[in-house]
Write a protein that holds these residues in place. Structure first.
Motif, short mmCIF file in Angstrom:
data_model
loop_
_atom_site.label_atom_id
_atom_site.label_comp_id
_atom_site.label_asym_id
_atom_site.label_seq_id
_atom_site.Cartn_x
_atom_site.Cartn_y
_atom_site.Cartn_z
N UNK A 152 92.21 -82.52 141.06
CA UNK A 152 91.75 -81.35 140.29
C UNK A 152 90.29 -81.43 139.86
N UNK A 153 89.73 -82.63 139.78
CA UNK A 153 88.35 -82.77 139.33
C UNK A 153 87.40 -82.67 140.52
N UNK A 154 86.47 -81.72 140.50
CA UNK A 154 85.51 -81.62 141.61
C UNK A 154 84.64 -82.87 141.73
N UNK A 155 84.22 -83.18 142.93
CA UNK A 155 83.36 -84.34 143.14
C UNK A 155 81.95 -84.08 142.62
N UNK A 156 81.50 -82.82 142.66
CA UNK A 156 80.17 -82.48 142.16
C UNK A 156 80.23 -82.38 140.64
N UNK A 157 79.34 -83.09 139.99
CA UNK A 157 79.43 -83.19 138.53
C UNK A 157 79.04 -81.89 137.84
N UNK A 158 77.91 -81.29 138.22
CA UNK A 158 77.45 -80.10 137.51
C UNK A 158 76.54 -79.26 138.38
N UNK A 159 76.44 -78.00 138.02
CA UNK A 159 75.40 -77.15 138.57
C UNK A 159 74.07 -77.53 137.91
N UNK A 160 72.96 -77.12 138.49
CA UNK A 160 71.66 -77.34 137.88
C UNK A 160 70.98 -76.00 137.63
N UNK A 161 70.01 -76.02 136.73
CA UNK A 161 69.31 -74.79 136.37
C UNK A 161 67.85 -75.09 136.04
N UNK A 162 67.23 -75.93 136.86
CA UNK A 162 65.81 -76.29 136.68
C UNK A 162 65.53 -76.80 135.27
N UNK A 163 66.49 -77.53 134.72
CA UNK A 163 66.34 -78.08 133.38
C UNK A 163 66.73 -77.13 132.27
N UNK A 164 67.09 -75.91 132.61
CA UNK A 164 67.48 -74.93 131.59
C UNK A 164 68.95 -75.02 131.25
N UNK A 165 69.36 -74.26 130.24
CA UNK A 165 70.75 -74.26 129.80
C UNK A 165 71.65 -73.63 130.86
N UNK A 166 72.85 -74.19 130.98
CA UNK A 166 73.85 -73.63 131.88
C UNK A 166 74.89 -72.82 131.11
N UNK A 167 74.61 -72.54 129.84
CA UNK A 167 75.60 -71.87 128.99
C UNK A 167 76.00 -70.49 129.49
N UNK A 168 75.08 -69.77 130.09
CA UNK A 168 75.36 -68.37 130.43
C UNK A 168 76.10 -68.20 131.75
N UNK A 169 76.22 -69.27 132.52
CA UNK A 169 76.87 -69.15 133.83
C UNK A 169 78.38 -69.02 133.68
N UNK A 170 78.98 -68.18 134.51
CA UNK A 170 80.44 -68.11 134.58
C UNK A 170 80.97 -69.44 135.11
N UNK A 171 81.95 -69.97 134.45
CA UNK A 171 82.48 -71.27 134.82
C UNK A 171 83.07 -71.24 136.23
N UNK A 172 82.79 -72.31 136.98
CA UNK A 172 83.34 -72.47 138.32
C UNK A 172 84.11 -73.79 138.35
N UNK A 173 85.33 -73.80 137.81
CA UNK A 173 86.04 -75.06 137.60
C UNK A 173 86.50 -75.76 138.87
#
Length: 599
Positions: A152-173
């Motif tokens: 169930x846990x994706x191998x990729x840890x996180x999306x990136x946003x050029x150092x910016x916050x990822x708060x506004x992105x729709x979750x892609x679990x």
């Protein structure tokens, strides 16, 4: 130590805004009735943030200790959207909530986003504050726990946003592990049998990794081998139970745990166990290095973690046992984090004579040599670390094996330099600090350079303790890639030490130079490559990848301590001696290392 924020701090946080604080908006006149999943929404920030709401759920767990008490509620059945959590934490401050697990309750309160580690760029925990509730029924069956597993846990840890916050992105679990964990925030989750990759600590926490392919160290840990190797399957296990927390070592196996998925400042997403399995030992033993031959110079480095005479006698005994038994009494030991004679008492004391004599006596009592030492007292409160502690680097050396001749009288602010004598490089001061007035060492430990002789040859040693990573954002930060602000100063420090090394080699190209200590950075970092500068070799890189770690943090086995040598040193045995980082009974949080050099 209670690491949750108190009511006063939480209230202050409520007044701050989006850049790393709790966001609170004006209350509407009436509470909106919403489902928990609608309250949570499909991003990290609730669409009802700052709004008064009414929602209904089943009480699944209660936290009744500390200053962040409250309870979790979860919908009896979710909305079917994997991106929206079906649970939420009801915050009660220091008040123990008067409810019972299994109750169905209707809660009215204000939705808030609490940032438990705003200084480290943390993500937020969606919660309901100022809550009142009514009980609809009791004894309800709890919602089934969602299993966190390799599948169930994706191998990729996180999306990136050029150092910016990822708060506004729709979750892609199903794509990103951090999104996956966020989509389960507050929900009942479970891990099955899983390897321990971070030993249990004094706060009743340990780390497991549910993805077997990420258990890559030679001794059962998860290696942090690059900035993109975050190891997505790591999960911290805490506890809501009153029973004794299990003692666990890296390489052990936890049979399982179930509880709500919390988010805390230290470690991020944490399963707060309401049921906790047993630990099966993996049999990991503390390592012992080989004994140096009579013709080998044995040089070690060891961060002794704020050592001072106020520490328990058992710490001195354990350090001595490690130096004598596990490191085999090295000829020279570069120590980091040696404090003054009264530790954190901030009264102007800078001498460490008692600290060092106590350690040397303990080493002798353990069957080791009677070491001598050389060091320079720092200027009071000028070198960072614990206020009043005046930590510094120190060289212990065995005078029966190693020659040392003091030269000049250097103080904390005296800059060392390199001269020549008889065509060979020579330090102006022995010992002396490197460029102590340079801004690179502001509020940080200054390197200590000293000159020793062994087997008819001269060896230049530079002991280091670079500035810590305290300013850096955590791997689980809302800012991705996380900022590493402390790198700037460490890079400057590395450049200074490299320049000093260059001056030794300019005076004598065949000089034996050993640069060692706690660099607070990784073998793949810019700091270390700057320090190497084409003239030094980091011995960490000579080990198999599975053995490259000196420290375990948040379940990641990583390198912070290093030994680097100049090109004249070609014959050596090198060993990171794992006696601390993987174990719950740590004498220090760092593993020492030793190089046995044949001149």
């Amino acid at each position: 130590m209670d690491r949750t924020l108190g009511l006063g701090a939480r209230a202050m946080a409520a007044a701050l805004i989006a850049s790393g604080a709790l966001v609170a908006l004006p209350h509407p006149a009436h509470a909106a009735t919403v489902t928990i999943s609608a309250l949570q929404g499909s991003t990290r920030i609730s669409p009802y943030n700052g709004t008064s709401v009414t929602t209904t759920g089943i009480v699944t767990a209660i936290r009744s200790t500390g200053s962040s008490r409250g309870f979790w509620i979860q919908s009896a059945s979710g909305d079917g959207n994997a991106a929206t959590s079906d649970a939420v934490f009801v915050y009660r401050g220091s008040t123990t909530p008067s409810t019972t697990v299994g109750n169905s309750v209707t809660v009215t309160g204000t939705v808030a986003e609490y940032y438990p580690g705003s200084a480290n760029g943390s993500q937020s925990l969606t919660e309901i504050s100022g809550a009142t509730w009514t009980t609809n029924s009791t004894g309800n069956t709890l919602p089934s726990a969602t299993t966190i597993s390799n599948a169930t846990v994706p191998a990729t840890y996180t999306r990136t946003n050029s150092g910016g916050s990822i708060n506004s992105f729709t979750l892609a679990p199903t794509t990103y592990a951090l999104d996956y964990y966020e989509s389960l925030e507050g929900m009942r989750v479970a891990v099955g049998s899983a390897p321990v990759v971070g030993a249990s600590n004094e706060y009743a926490e340990l780390w497991v990794n549910v993805k077997p392919t990420q258990v890559t160290s030679a001794r059962g840990g998860s290696l942090y081998s690059s900035y993109s190797s975050q190891n997505s399957g790591r999960v911290q296990i805490g506890t809501l139970l009153s029973s004794t927390f299990p003692t666990a070592t890296v390489g052990d196996t936890l049979s399982g745990a179930t509880g709500p998925l919390d988010y805390i400042a230290y470690g991020g997403y944490t399963l707060q166990a309401t049921t906790l399995g047993t630990v099966t030992s993996g049999g990991l033993a503390k390592e012992t290095t080989a004994t140096q031959s009579t013709s080998q110079l044995s040089v070690a480095t060891y961060n002794v973690e704020n050592l001072d005479p106020t520490d328990a006698a058992s710490k001195f005994t354990a350090l001595a046992s490690g130096i004598v038994g596990n490191l085999k009494s090295p000829d020279i030991v570069a120590l980091e984090e040696v404090q003054d004679n009264n530790g954190a008492t901030d009264d102007g004391t800078v001498s460490a004579t008692t600290t060092l004599s106590t350690l040397i006596s303990a080493i002798t009592a353990a069957g080791g040599p009677t070491y001598s030492y050389t060091q320079i007292n720092p200027t009071n409160d000028a070198d960072g670390g614990e206020t009043g502690g005046n930590i510094r680097q120190v060289f212990l050396y065995n005078p029966a094996r190693v020659g040392f001749t003091a030269r000049g009288t250097a103080t904390a602010t005296t800059a060392n330099s390199v001269t020549t004598s008889g065509g060979l490089a020579q330090l102006t001061y022995n010992p002396g600090r490197i460029a102590p007035s340079n801004s690179a060492w502001s509020a940080s430990r200054k390197p200590l350079a000293a000159e020793f002789t062994f087997g008819g040859e001269k060896f230049f040693l530079i002991a280091n303790h670079f500035v810590s990573k305290g300013e850096d954002y955590s791997l689980h930060s809302q800012y991705q890639d996380p900022a590493r602000a402390s790198e700037t100063q460490r890079n400057s420090q590395a450049a200074q030490v490299n320049s000093f090394t260059d001056s030794i080699l300019a005076a004598q190209s065949t000089a034996n130079v050993i640069v060692l200590g706690d660099l607070n950075d990784y073998q793949f970092s810019t700091t270390v490559s700057t320090l190497e500068g084409g003239v030094l070799t980091d011995l960490v890189d000579t080990l198999p990848a599975s053995q490259q770690y000196t420290y375990v943090y948040d379940g990641n086995s990583q390198v912070l301590d290093h030994t680097l040598v100049s090109s004249a040193i070609t014959s050596y045995d090198y060993d990171i001696v794992h006696i601390n980082s993987e174990f719950p009974d740590q004498t220090s949080d760092h593993d020492p290392q030793v190089a046995r050099i044949t001149p």
